[in-house]
Design a protein around this motif. Structure first.
Motif, short mmCIF file in Angstrom:
data_model
loop_
_atom_site.label_atom_id
_atom_site.label_comp_id
_atom_site.label_asym_id
_atom_site.label_seq_id
_atom_site.Cartn_x
_atom_site.Cartn_y
_atom_site.Cartn_z
N ALA A 151 1.03 -1.39 0.38
CA ALA A 151 -0.12 0.16 0.02
C ALA A 151 0.64 1.38 -0.08
N ARG A 152 1.76 1.62 0.58
CA ARG A 152 3.26 2.33 0.85
C ARG A 152 3.55 2.44 -0.15
N ALA A 153 3.95 1.69 -1.02
CA ALA A 153 4.85 2.10 -1.69
C ALA A 153 3.99 2.75 -3.55
N GLY A 154 2.90 3.10 -3.27
CA GLY A 154 2.50 3.57 -4.28
C GLY A 154 2.15 5.20 -3.53
N LEU A 155 2.59 5.17 -2.59
CA LEU A 155 2.42 6.82 -2.00
C LEU A 155 3.06 7.87 -2.20
N HIS A 156 3.55 8.61 -2.30
CA HIS A 156 4.28 10.08 -2.12
C HIS A 156 3.60 10.91 0.20
N ARG A 157 4.19 9.52 0.98
CA ARG A 157 4.15 9.75 2.04
C ARG A 157 4.12 11.58 2.43
N VAL A 164 -6.20 14.03 -0.86
CA VAL A 164 -6.60 14.00 0.37
C VAL A 164 -5.49 13.44 1.22
N VAL A 165 -4.97 13.69 2.42
CA VAL A 165 -4.30 13.21 2.89
C VAL A 165 -4.88 12.71 4.04
N VAL A 166 -4.41 10.94 4.79
CA VAL A 166 -5.02 10.65 5.56
C VAL A 166 -4.25 10.71 6.63
N VAL A 167 -5.19 10.85 8.25
CA VAL A 167 -4.43 10.33 9.37
C VAL A 167 -5.17 9.51 10.57
N ALA A 205 -5.26 5.36 2.27
CA ALA A 205 -5.06 6.38 1.38
C ALA A 205 -4.80 5.79 -0.16
N ALA A 206 -4.50 3.96 0.01
CA ALA A 206 -4.49 3.15 -0.98
C ALA A 206 -5.80 2.90 -1.49
N SER A 207 -6.43 2.07 -0.43
CA SER A 207 -8.16 2.00 -0.99
C SER A 207 -8.61 3.23 -1.62
N LEU A 208 -8.64 4.22 -1.50
CA LEU A 208 -8.67 5.27 -1.52
C LEU A 208 -8.36 5.98 -3.41
N ARG A 209 -7.48 5.61 -3.39
CA ARG A 209 -6.38 5.58 -4.39
C ARG A 209 -6.97 4.80 -6.18
N TRP A 236 -6.18 9.70 -6.86
CA TRP A 236 -5.06 9.24 -6.88
C TRP A 236 -3.94 10.07 -6.69
N ARG A 237 -4.65 11.78 -5.93
CA ARG A 237 -3.67 11.99 -5.29
C ARG A 237 -3.55 11.81 -3.74
N ALA A 238 -4.41 10.85 -2.67
CA ALA A 238 -4.21 10.29 -1.86
C ALA A 238 -3.42 10.00 -1.71
N THR A 239 -3.34 9.96 -0.44
CA THR A 239 -1.48 9.86 0.53
C THR A 239 -1.95 9.59 2.33
N ASP A 240 -0.94 9.59 3.18
CA ASP A 240 -1.30 9.78 4.35
C ASP A 240 0.05 10.79 5.26
N MET A 241 -0.28 10.43 6.33
CA MET A 241 1.31 11.32 7.76
C MET A 241 1.76 10.17 7.97
N ILE A 242 2.66 10.17 7.67
CA ILE A 242 3.88 9.25 8.43
C ILE A 242 3.46 9.86 10.05
N GLY A 243 3.35 9.15 10.88
CA GLY A 243 3.38 8.22 11.87
C GLY A 243 2.13 8.59 12.73
N GLY A 244 1.69 9.20 11.71
CA GLY A 244 0.50 9.63 12.11
C GLY A 244 0.14 10.93 13.34
#
Length: 136
Positions: free
Chosen positions: A15-21, A85-88, A99-103, A108-116
């Motif tokens: 999941a994280r491989a496709g994100l620019h976290r 979208v930035v998921v926390v 975020a991967a599910s949203l993609r 396609w611009r969904a990502t998440d925040m490192i460390g929450g």
């Protein structure tokens, strides 16, 4: 797929491989420029640790429907698949899967925040006592 890696860590890595976290500071800057900051922490977690200023709280169980512009039950801000979208979450694990599910849905611009949220507070960024912008 018997030779495929198994377990939640393998799923998370994929999941994280496709994100620019984003770091907490980058996530805050993204929200300032109009990205949706989505907090998926539980009510109990938010009550104990505080609210994320400017975030929209969406339960993980309905996240895709609330952010998919064509779902018919989307929040008013979910107007385009081009939405940033930035998921926390609390520690930055379930947010990567979300975020991967949203993609997969097309955001396609969904990502998440490192460390929450824990990384947000460790970085000294502001926390609010509420009320939260909870969307059902």
């Amino acid at each position: 797929m018997p030779d495929s890696p198994r377990g939640v860590e393998a799923v998370l890595a994929k999941a994280r491989a496709g994100l620019h976290r984003l770091t907490p500071t980058q996530a805050r800057a993204a929200a300032a420029r109009g990205a949706l900051l989505i907090d998926t922490r539980t009510e109990t977690q938010r009550a104990a640790a505080g609210e994320l200023p400017g975030a929209i709280v969406i339960d993980r169980t309905v996240l895709e429907w609330r952010l998919d512009p064509s779902s018919g039950v989307n929040i008013p801000e979910a107007v385009s698949y081009d939405l940033e979208v930035v998921v926390v979450c609390r520690q930055g694990y379930s947010s990567g899967l979300a975020a991967a599910s949203l993609r997969e849905v097309g955001l396609w611009r969904a990502t998440d925040m490192i460390g929450g949220f824990e990384a947000w507070t460790a970085a000294g960024l502001p926390v609010s006592a509420g009320p939260a912008d909870v969307r059902r």
